[in-house]
Design an enzyme around this catalytic site. Structure first.
Site, PDB file in Angstrom:
ATOM      1  N   GLU A  28      68.482  66.250  96.860  1.00  0.00           N
ATOM      2  CA  GLU A  28      68.523  67.760  96.216  1.00  0.00           C
ATOM      3  C   GLU A  28      67.015  67.993  96.193  1.00  0.00           C
ATOM      4  O   GLU A  28      66.296  68.049  95.151  1.00  0.00           O
ATOM      5  CB  GLU A  28      69.026  67.850  94.826  1.00  0.00           C
ATOM      6  CG  GLU A  28      69.578  68.884  94.521  1.00  0.00           C
ATOM      7  CD  GLU A  28      70.075  68.967  93.014  1.00  0.00           C
ATOM      8  OE1 GLU A  28      71.205  68.527  92.931  1.00  0.00           O
ATOM      9  OE2 GLU A  28      69.408  69.588  92.252  1.00  0.00           O
TER      10      GLU A  28
ATOM     11  N   GLU B 203      72.610  62.911  88.857  1.00  0.00           N
ATOM     12  CA  GLU B 203      71.559  62.871  87.687  1.00  0.00           C
ATOM     13  C   GLU B 203      72.439  62.488  86.315  1.00  0.00           C
ATOM     14  O   GLU B 203      72.414  63.208  85.345  1.00  0.00           O
ATOM     15  CB  GLU B 203      71.129  64.265  87.330  1.00  0.00           C
ATOM     16  CG  GLU B 203      70.023  64.818  88.749  1.00  0.00           C
ATOM     17  CD  GLU B 203      69.537  66.063  88.657  1.00  0.00           C
ATOM     18  OE1 GLU B 203      69.980  66.812  87.515  1.00  0.00           O
ATOM     19  OE2 GLU B 203      68.799  66.473  89.276  1.00  0.00           O
TER      20      GLU B 203
HETATM   21  C1  GAL Z   1      69.187  69.767  89.386  1.00  0.00           C
HETATM   22  C2  GAL Z   1      70.555  69.750  89.282  1.00  0.00           C
HETATM   23  C3  GAL Z   1      71.222  70.912  90.104  1.00  0.00           C
HETATM   24  C4  GAL Z   1      70.621  72.052  89.460  1.00  0.00           C
HETATM   25  C5  GAL Z   1      69.192  72.373  89.587  1.00  0.00           C
HETATM   26  C6  GAL Z   1      68.254  73.594  89.220  1.00  0.00           C
HETATM   27  O1  GAL Z   1      68.489  68.900  88.563  1.00  0.00           O
HETATM   28  O2  GAL Z   1      71.052  68.582  89.934  1.00  0.00           O
HETATM   29  O3  GAL Z   1      72.716  70.945  89.591  1.00  0.00           O
HETATM   30  O4  GAL Z   1      70.658  72.252  88.171  1.00  0.00           O
HETATM   31  O5  GAL Z   1      68.399  71.136  89.262  1.00  0.00           O
HETATM   32  O6  GAL Z   1      67.120  73.326  89.169  1.00  0.00           O
END
Ligand code: GAL
Length: 850
Positions: free
Chosen positions: A501, A422
């Site tokens: 993710e 990100e």
């Molecule tokens: C994502 C990020 C993770 C964590 C997660 C929490 O955007 O890559 O590291 O922060 O959100 O929702």
């Protein structure tokens, strides 16, 4: 004392024991004659933040889990034997968080900002052979927050001394891969960088042998002679053919070893081992991922590296326990979100069989509103970490990435390199130069794996040109990216995609809500009942019905991943709860885990197990202790590997539910609550395969104390994970049981950490008391080395460890463990801690009043 005598080719020795530590920044502490007698003695790995108390005002704030950080110093004095003369001595720190600065005998060796990459130094020119030597390390994690999560602070991974001959294989000096693999044979390419540290040209024989798993006999071998000028290095390319190779896969992680031997004439100068797994990878924009020619869905987890109550201090067995739990759940893939994890993590992934997306950075230059550490927008409330890697990226990123690639490229577990998570400059602002630099560096150092990144807000990134520069595009859920798979597949038919993710779903062990807490307009997670059945649930807790998905829940995400053939797989956020990224005081943990901070599985763990394994199992939720809700209709869900299940309340059938239709991933009954026994039977093809029962517990009346391991060897740094469990008078588990437990350890052991999984708990991890949360608490115990003196009237044998747990008003419990050896982990050279000794300061804790 270990012999380091002349002819021994290479020794890699653990250097973790007998360090001294001081919190703060004492002046001149790097000097050899600095008086450190008052410093605390300890063995590494060590994380000092996890030893402290939670503090709402801690500078690290919600990202760092409200634990303090700061500056600290480590120091180790040791004697170097005479027989080392003529050899080379290197020190290697696998990870110092952060800004580790190292001196030997007062001489400054260097400083490394990034806290997740190893750093090594050549001690040889500065060593006093036959004398006393002092290594000092300054750790500076003062500026906060330095990450978006808990980083821990200190020398938190292992330290090694490597002793070699002047002619040697370079550090991470081999590169092994298999360019051609068929059932009949594998072509193994081996590049070896050989250093000639002698003052004359050397004729060096480079022997290679390939050894099958667990075997002392090589099955392929080859040799090449090279002449290397004095003081220079040379990379030697060799090829071997391996007949009928056993392939590496998560199911059969067959690991060969390549043994490189350097010889001059008959004299062996170096022996260097590299892991080898023979496997093929294929990624297809339409058909997904293929391992060894077979389609495989990546069933993955993202995890941070902290080990819950142990903080980031690496206890290998704690990590192994965690990976074992994921393996038992059917997980076959891990993403190292968002930084290089430890070398032990990589070794275990090879050995246990996990496919790894190996990620290096969470930040490039831009921590959203900070570029190279400078504020570029008036809105400083958004984004990554103020004092995060954005400060160091320009100076260090190529070096850090190079080191990461060289460290890990021989691990068969690695299937992709992820150069970012990100990063706004590329995905939002279209700065693609950096992408090219990092990607090309990967392609140069390891052209055998594709380059990827985790990207949220894909709809924006789709327009910047960023994604075209990647080999594989990782969809992080943020900004609704997880709803774009189908559209994007149509629009970009050549794009290879996976859910890097997804899903982000929250859950607190043993807490329930029938109304959805998070709702994304693109996706509905329906309420389970018209009226909320559990309005009493604390607002800081998350529901375990899989209905607290930030955008999508676990079941719907898995449905997409499973049914869209071009999605390679998914990596959920996260497998384990982690310290930090808590969302604000009083919560101190990230509650995304399907396993809590101290390794108790939550309900969703069993959802994955039901989908990802063939293990005969059934799990039902919620718990069945709802006094005052008699007659209220409660949704009961089951996860099972059966094709149907029948539920019984107090012996009466509530009907059979089969998978299909609206509920392909769980079975559901609406049950008017009555206390008693809720029992579920799972069937497959008509045969019973598993059964489970939960009971309404009466008033809490007693507790149990159990250990998962009873024999502890301090040389192996064995651990015992103890479980405290609250029950009623009949032995029924009390899912709401809350009691303070006082702990006393007699014998050669200590408590390393305690916790109960409660994201609101502010009780210190280092304590001899713990409170149960929703019926459970965890106590982690390690044996201590050294003399064990048994008092004359003590009812205990030498080596016996007695853990006594007491709860006010209840009968205490005693657990007997056994230390099976007195020694410390292997030590190199004699520590020189002459002078007054400080004792290990350890929090004895004060039992709070119930
Ligand atoms: C994502 C990020 C993770 C964590 C997660 C929490 O955007 O890559 O590291 O922060 O959100 O929702």
């Amino acid at each position: 004392m270990l012999s380091a005598a002349g002819d021994i080719p290479r020794q890699k020795l653990n250097f973790d024991t007998d360090w001294k530590f001081a919190l703060g920044d004492p002046e001149g502490a790097q000097a050899t004659d600095y008086d450190a007698s008052a410093w605390r003695e300890l063995d590494l790995p060590h994380d000092w933040s996890v030893e402290a108390n939670f503090d709402a005002d801690a500078a690290a704030g919600a990202p760092g889990g409200y634990l303090p950080s700061g500056v600290g110093w480590y120091r180790k004095a040791f004697l170097v034997p005479d027989n080392i003369a003529g050899r080379r001595v290197f020190i290697e720190f696998d990870g110092i968080y952060m800004n580790g600065e190292v001196w030997i005998n007062g001489h400054h060796l260097g400083k490394r900002p990034y806290g997740y990459i190893g750093v090594g130094y050549d001690l040889t020119p500065h060593l006093k052979v036959g004398g006393r030597n002092v290594i000092t390390v300054k750790v500076d994690d003062l500026k906060q927050p330095s990450a978006r999560w808990y980083g821990g602070t200190g020398i938190y991974r292992h330290v090694w001394l490597t002793i070699t001959q002047p002619v040697r294989v370079a550090h991470h000096g081999t590169y092994v891969r298999t360019p051609q693999v068929t059932r009949q044979s594998a072509r193994v390419a081996i590049d070896t960088t050989v250093i000639n540290g002698e003052e004359e040209e050397m004729l060096v024989e480079v022997d290679q042998g390939i050894y099958p798993p667990g075997s002392d006999y090589f099955v392929a071998a080859g040799s090449k002679e090279v002449s290397i000028p004095a003081g220079s290095e040379m990379t030697v390319a060799q090829f071997l053919d391996l007949k009928e190779p056993m392939l590496w896969s998560p199911e059969s992680p067959n690991l060969y070893k390549v043994r490189t031997t350097l010889r001059v004439g008959a004299k062996v100068l170096d022996v260097y081992d590299t892991p080898l797994g023979v496997r093929t990878l294929r990624f297809d924009a339409n058909d997904g991922f293929f391992l060894n020619g077979e389609p495989v869905i990546l069933r993955g987890m993202c995890n941070h590296q902290d080990l819950g109550p142990l903080g980031t201090a690496l206890w290998d067995q704690a990590l192994e326990r965690r990976l074992r739990m994921l393996k038992d759940m059917g997980c076959n893939a891990l993403r190292t979100s968002h930084y290089p994890q430890s070398p032990e993590f990589m070794r275990m992934a090879d050995e246990m069989g996990f496919l790894v997306v190996n990620e290096t950075f969470d930040e490039w230059r831009r921590g959203w509103n900070f570029v190279d550490g400078q504020l570029v927008s008036s809105r400083n409330d958004r984004g990554k970490a103020r004092y995060g890697y954005n400060q160091y990226f320009t100076a260090w990123s190529e070096r850090d990435l190079t080191d990461h690639l060289k460290r890990d490229r021989n691990h068969p577990c690695v299937i992709m390199w992820s150069i970012a998570n990100e990063v706004p400059e590329a995905q939002k602002f279209g700065e693609i130069e950096t992408v090219k630099v990092l990607r090309d560096l990967v392609r140069e150092i390891d052209p055998t794996r594709p380059v990827t990144a985790g990207i949220n807000h894909i709809h924006t990134a789709n327009e910047t040109g960023f994604l075209e520069e990647l080999d594989i595009v990782g969809y992080n859920g943020g900004g609704g990216s997880c709803f774009l798979y189908e559209k994007d597949h149509e629009r970009f038919p050549n794009r290879i995609i996976y859910a890097s993710e997804v899903p982000h779903s929250l859950q607190t062990r043993g807490e329930y809500r029938t109304h959805t807490n998070y709702r994304e307009k693109q996706h509905e997670i329906p309420n389970l009942t018209e009226e909320e059945v559990f309005p009493e649930t604390d607002a800081w807790y998350e529901s375990s019905y899989d209905n607290a998905g930030v955008r999508i829940n676990a079941r719907d995400s898995w449905h997409l991943t499973k049914t869209l053939p071009y999605v390679l797989g998914e990596f959920r956020w996260t497998g384990f709860d982690y310290i930090g990224e808590s969302g604000g005081w009083p919560r101190v943990l990230g509650n995304f885990g399907i396993i809590d901070l101290c390794n108790f599985p939550k309900d969703t763990y069993y959802f994955y197990q039901s989908q990802w394994t063939d293990t005969p199992m059934i799990h039902i939720l919620p718990h069945w202790n709802w006094p005052g809700k008699e007659g209220t209709v409660i949704p009961v869900h089951a996860y099972t590997t059966g094709d149907e299940a029948e539920l019984f309340l107090n012996g009466e059938s509530l009907g059979v539910r089969k998978f299909g239709g609206e509920n392909p991933y769980h079975l559901e009954w609406m049950v008017p609550y009555a206390p008693g026994e809720l029992r579920a039977v799972a069937r497959k093809g008509g045969d019973e395969i598993a059964e489970t029962a939960i009971h309404t517990a009466g008033p809490p009346a007693r507790f149990q104390l159990e250990a998962d391991q009873v024999e502890l060897d301090p040389r192996r740094r064995d651990l015992a994970y103890l479980t405290v469990r609250i029950e009623d008078a009949d032995g029924n588990f009390d899912p709401k049981g809350e009691r303070w437990v006082s702990l006393q350890v007699r014998g050669p052991a200590r408590i390393l950490g305690v916790h109960n999984g409660d994201p609101l708990s502010h009780h210190p991890f280092k304590s001899n008391t713990v409170r149960t949360f929703n019926g459970l608490a965890r106590v982690i115990v390690a044996s201590t080395p050294g003399d064990d003196v048994v008092q004359p009237n003590e009812k205990r044998e030498s080596g016996e460890i007695i853990v006594r747990a007491s709860v006010r008003g209840w009968e205490s419990r005693e657990l007997r463990l056994k230390r099976v050896h007195q020694g410390k982990p292997e030590s190199v050279f004699k520590p020189d801690n002459s002078g007054p000794r400080a004792t290990d300061v350890y929090d004895e804790g004060v039992p709070p009043v119930d």
